[in-house]
Scaffold this motif. Structure first.
Motif, PDB file in Angstrom:
ATOM      1  N   LEU A   9      60.295  33.711  63.115  1.00 25.21           N
ATOM      2  CA  LEU A   9      60.390  33.991  61.682  1.00 25.21           C
ATOM      3  C   LEU A   9      61.291  32.991  60.962  1.00 25.21           C
ATOM      4  O   LEU A   9      61.384  32.996  59.744  1.00 25.21           O
ATOM      5  N   ARG A  61      55.372  39.735  61.245  1.00 21.73           N
ATOM      6  CA  ARG A  61      56.675  40.344  61.549  1.00 21.73           C
ATOM      7  C   ARG A  61      56.510  41.507  62.532  1.00 21.73           C
ATOM      8  O   ARG A  61      57.326  41.676  63.437  1.00 21.73           O
ATOM      9  N   GLU A  90      66.797  40.143  61.362  1.00 21.82           N
ATOM     10  CA  GLU A  90      65.442  39.922  60.843  1.00 21.82           C
ATOM     11  C   GLU A  90      65.465  39.453  59.382  1.00 21.82           C
ATOM     12  O   GLU A  90      66.306  39.879  58.605  1.00 21.82           O
ATOM     13  N   ILE A  96      60.125  34.831  55.341  1.00 20.63           N
ATOM     14  CA  ILE A  96      59.146  34.535  56.393  1.00 20.63           C
ATOM     15  C   ILE A  96      58.013  33.693  55.818  1.00 20.63           C
ATOM     16  O   ILE A  96      57.582  32.706  56.418  1.00 20.63           O
TER      17      ILE A  96
END
Length: 181
Positions: A9, A61, A90, A96
């Motif tokens: 990512l 994701r 994350e 992303i």
């Protein structure tokens, strides 16, 4: 051998750092670091529609989350499928999309050209249909890559077919044979 690297990512800088580390390994076995062959694997969605790109990133994701949960042994199953659990550190979907090969054809081509110049890969691959992304969305990206993006990349990199080190053996097979005797 060709090592397949991908930034997940994150930005492609992660692969730049990985390639440098592999170059050091190459040096340690008497090979030239510039002969290290790498394949770059990237998330892709060719579209002008921000919602379509965000949806593709969400599917990417989910696959990434699942892989990390299995890899680091914290997976929880929702029936037979991994539960959609956020991973440590994350990134948000917008980031992303920004980090991937996502956007209109011109932007996608610009990113690919920059990464080819930066990393000199022998192969360039894409994550396109991930998770439950509808087939028609994946096909649209594949078709647009071929018809709109790749011609721009080839125009910007006329020497594309001659770029990248040629894949080969890390060690001479005769070295292995001699060590076994």
């Amino acid at each position: 051998y060709v090592s397949m690297l991908q930034p997940g990512l994150k930005t492609v800088q992660l692969v730049v750092d990985q390639a440098k580390a592999y170059g050091e390994v190459f040096k340690s076995v008497g090979k030239r670091p510039e002969d290290f062959s790498l394949a770059l694997n990237r998330f892709a969605c060719v579209s002008e529609d921000r919602n379509e790109m965000l949806a593709a990133a969400e599917h990417y994701r989910y696959v990434y989350r699942s892989a990390m949960a299995f890899r680091f042994n914290y997976v929880k199953l929702d029936g037979f499928a991994p539960a959609d659990m956020p991973g440590e550190g994350e990134l948000p979907l917008e980031e992303i999309v920004s980090n991937g090969i996502a956007g209109p054809p011109e932007l996608c081509a610009e990113k690919i050209v920059a990464e080819v110049k930066l990393l000199n890969p022998t192969h360039y691959m894409f994550f396109i249909q991930l998770g439950a992304l509808p087939h028609k969305n994946a096909m649209r990206t594949i078709e647009r890559l071929g018809k709109e993006v790749f011609p721009l990349v080839r125009k910007a990199l006329p020497d594309l077919d001659r770029r990248g080190p040629r894949a080969g053996l890390l060690r001479d097979p005769r070295d292995r044979h001699a060590a076994a005797q």
